[in-house]
Design a protein around this motif. Structure first.
Motif, short mmCIF file in Angstrom:
data_model
loop_
_atom_site.label_atom_id
_atom_site.label_comp_id
_atom_site.label_asym_id
_atom_site.label_seq_id
_atom_site.Cartn_x
_atom_site.Cartn_y
_atom_site.Cartn_z
N TYR A 67 90.93 46.40 34.08
CA TYR A 67 90.64 47.30 32.95
C TYR A 67 89.85 48.53 33.39
O TYR A 67 89.14 49.13 32.59
CB TYR A 67 89.85 46.55 31.87
CG TYR A 67 90.72 45.65 31.01
CD1 TYR A 67 91.10 46.06 29.71
CD2 TYR A 67 91.17 44.42 31.48
CE1 TYR A 67 91.90 45.25 28.94
CE2 TYR A 67 91.97 43.60 30.69
CZ TYR A 67 92.33 44.02 29.43
OH TYR A 67 93.12 43.24 28.65
N GLU A 122 90.45 51.57 34.06
CA GLU A 122 90.62 52.88 33.41
C GLU A 122 89.89 52.93 32.07
O GLU A 122 89.22 53.91 31.73
CB GLU A 122 92.11 53.17 33.21
CG GLU A 122 92.67 53.93 34.40
CD GLU A 122 94.18 53.99 34.39
OE1 GLU A 122 94.75 54.00 33.28
OE2 GLU A 122 94.76 54.00 35.49
N GLN A 123 90.01 51.84 31.32
CA GLN A 123 89.32 51.78 30.03
C GLN A 123 87.80 51.78 30.21
O GLN A 123 87.07 52.42 29.47
CB GLN A 123 89.74 50.50 29.31
CG GLN A 123 90.28 50.77 27.91
CD GLN A 123 90.57 49.47 27.22
OE1 GLN A 123 91.32 48.63 27.74
NE2 GLN A 123 89.97 49.28 26.07
N ASN A 173 85.08 54.73 29.05
CA ASN A 173 83.90 54.46 28.22
C ASN A 173 82.59 54.71 28.95
O ASN A 173 81.54 54.82 28.32
CB ASN A 173 83.94 53.03 27.70
CG ASN A 173 84.93 52.88 26.56
OD1 ASN A 173 84.71 53.39 25.47
ND2 ASN A 173 86.06 52.24 26.84
N PHE A 188 82.28 49.59 23.70
CA PHE A 188 83.25 48.78 24.45
C PHE A 188 82.81 47.31 24.46
O PHE A 188 83.57 46.40 24.17
CB PHE A 188 83.35 49.33 25.88
CG PHE A 188 84.29 48.56 26.77
CD1 PHE A 188 85.66 48.82 26.76
CD2 PHE A 188 83.81 47.56 27.63
CE1 PHE A 188 86.53 48.11 27.59
CE2 PHE A 188 84.67 46.84 28.44
CZ PHE A 188 86.03 47.12 28.43
N GLN A 232 84.83 44.17 22.76
CA GLN A 232 85.30 43.05 23.59
C GLN A 232 84.65 41.73 23.16
O GLN A 232 85.26 40.68 23.21
CB GLN A 232 85.01 43.33 25.08
CG GLN A 232 85.69 44.57 25.63
CD GLN A 232 87.19 44.56 25.40
OE1 GLN A 232 87.84 43.52 25.31
NE2 GLN A 232 87.76 45.77 25.26
#
Ligand SMILES: Nc1ncnc2c1ncn2[C@@H]1O[C@H](COP(=O)(O)OP(=O)(O)OP(=O)(O)O)[C@@H](O)[C@H]1O
Ligand SMILES: [Mg+2]
Lengths: 244, 247
Positions: free
Chosen positions: A42, A44-45, A49, A199, A203
């Motif tokens: 993950y 890139e995400q 953020n 984020f 999650q």
């Protein structure tokens, strides 16, 4: 540094083995390898953020730093301001500023502004107090010496009070910078459109504990890097003041 | 004696509820070395504050070269008890501080201070940090910072108080030498009777607080004076001690 790293490595091994042996669900406690693996997947995400968090930290901390210097210098030159503000500054240290973060979201919306305000608030007081105390740490005898040389108040500040405040300033800068990152994350946690805090919150709600922990790792790296940066700056600005 | 360089005239000073100076008067001639000696806490440093223009007396005057200098700092160069060399400046920049504060351009200030490094046994340490110097060298650097300001009178407040006795004796010999070369007018505070007699042309003995001058003892010993105790010096020391402890 070496022994500290060894302890961290040891804890990670115990954690990894513990998770594998007990078979605990990854929603409760993912293994460190899984955190790493999913964090990478993950990336890139995570990065998308991290940028807003970093941005908020930089802007908020810069604003706070400028205000802290302005106020501390003003207090140093004005006995009236000193008497008026010192008790307030000391009292402000005990206020749980984090607790008013939700209010700031209500007042300033979900953009950069509330984050900047939270960061500025949590870092401003310790840095201002650190600076004022730094200026005040000038020995009386040093002031006498400068006065005997005919130094004006400004010259005393420039030649003795300002450089003499550097050790205390850098100590408070380090406190401030760690508060800044925490403040940014918290502000985002309470309400934001992007950032590590939001984020983590998202999650967590979808039980991706591994990704929450991956964000924690990024946060820690951020804090440690900024913390280390203060030592670099100190070495450049005031090499004689390195403590220890 | 012609016109005195410095005249301290009937100086009175009290802190709230604590009279400290009770009419202190004495003169210092041009080029003369005078020591002030008195019981601990009697007000010696306070007297320096008044002479150096850092503290206004309640009454009395300070006169330099016949002109009133009460409350003025510019005729005096003051050396405090601690060396107060600042860690953020090199030794050279520390010694040039007084000139810089007085508005002398930095380069000129550094050059003028640098010219004295040889005479002060500090050659080669211009770029060093104060922490790299020995106690004796730090004290010499602090004295250099004082004298390079080129003021009329030097005020030295226990400059050797913090040194071991060997370094101290060496610095006394050295100070006696350089002073003769430069012709400084010096007022020295000391606790050490032997030091006072070693260095001075005259010893001014102060009484307990509230203090005033108890007596003045001339030291008519030939120079250069030996480091070792001599009978003649011993006699003067005994005289000072008797003045400090009457009865
Ligand atoms: N700013 C001040 N306010 C109030 N009292 C003071 C102040 N400065 C000095 N005193 C008092 O004045 C007295 C004389 O102090 P001073 O430092 O002049 O003595 P001294 O002779 O230099 O002592 P020492 O031999 O220990 O150096 C002391 O009792 C001291 O506590
Ligand atoms: Mg004293």
């Amino acid at each position: 540094m070496g022994p500290a790293l060894a302890v961290v490595a040891g804890l990670l091994v115990v954690w990894q083995v513990g998770v594998e042996v007990s078979g605990v669900a990854p929603q409760i406690l993912p293994s460190p390898l899984r955190v790493l693996e999913q964090g990478w997947a993950y990336r890139e995400q995570l990065w998308a953020n991290t940028v807003p968090t970093l941005q908020a930290t930089a802007v908020g901390f810069t604003v706070s730093l400028a205000l802290a210097w302005g106020l501390a210098v003003a207090v140093d030159f004005s006995p009236w301001l000193r008497r008026a503000l010192t008790p307030l500054l000391v009292a402000s240290q005990t206020l749980p500023i984090i607790a008013i973060a939700p209010l700031l979201i209500i007042w300033f919306g979900f953009g950069l502004a509330p984050k900047v305000v939270v960061i500025a608030l949590v870092t401003f007081f310790p840095m201002t107090v650190g600076l004022i105390e730094g200026f005040d740490s000038t020995p009386r005898q040093a002031t006498r010496l400068l006065r005997s040389m005919g130094a004006s108040r400004w010259a005393q500040f420039r030649y003795v009070r300002l450089p003499g405040a550097m050790p205390s300033f850098f100590t408070s800068l380090r406190i401030g910078i760690t508060y800044a990152v925490t403040g940014a994350i918290f502000a985002e946690y309470v309400g934001a459109t992007a950032g590590l805090g939001i984020f983590m919150s998202v999650q967590k709600n979808s039980f991706r504990t591994d990704l929450v922990l991956a964000a924690v790792v990024v946060t820690a790296l951020l804090s440690v890097t900024l913390f280390a940066l203060t030592f670099l700056v100190q070495r450049l600005v005031a090499p004689w003041s390195r403590d220890g | 004696m012609g016109e005195p360089k410095l005249r301290v005239q009937d100086v009175h000073l009290a802190f709230p509820g604590l009279p400290v100076l009770d009419g202190v008067s004495f003169d210092v001639a041009p080029g003369e070395f005078v020591s002030l000696i008195g019981p601990s806490g009697c007000g010696k440093s306070t007297l320096f504050d008044v002479v150096a223009g850092l503290h206004r007396p309640d009454a009395g005057r300070v006169v330099v070269d016949g002109r009133d200098a009460t409350g003025r700092v510019d005729p005096f160069a003051y050396m405090p008890q601690q060396d107060l060399l600042f860690p953020w400046r090199t030794v050279l920049d520390n010694t040039a501080l007084g000139l810089e504060v007085a508005g002398v351009p930095r380069r000129t200030a550094r050059r003028r201070a640098g010219e004295l490094f040889g005479a002060f046994g500090l050659a080669g340490f211009e770029g060093a940090r104060p922490a790299e110097l020995s106690g004796g060298m730090r004290q010499r650097a602090a004295l250099l910072r004082t004298v390079v300001q080129d003021r009329a009178v030097l005020l030295l407040d226990e400059p050797f108080g913090a040194l071991d006795s060997l370094t101290r004796a060496d610095l006394q010999t050295w100070l006696d030498d350089v002073r003769a070369g430069f012709g400084w007018t010096v007022l020295l505070i000391t606790h050490d009777i032997r030091e006072a007699v070693r260095l001075s042309d005259r010893v001014v003995v102060l009484g307990p607080r509230p203090t005033r001058v108890r007596c003045e003892i001339p030291v008519d010993l030939p120079r250069p004076r030996p480091q070792e105790a001599t009978a003649a010096a011993g006699a003067v020391e005994a005289e000072v001690l008797a003045a400090l402890r009457p009865g």
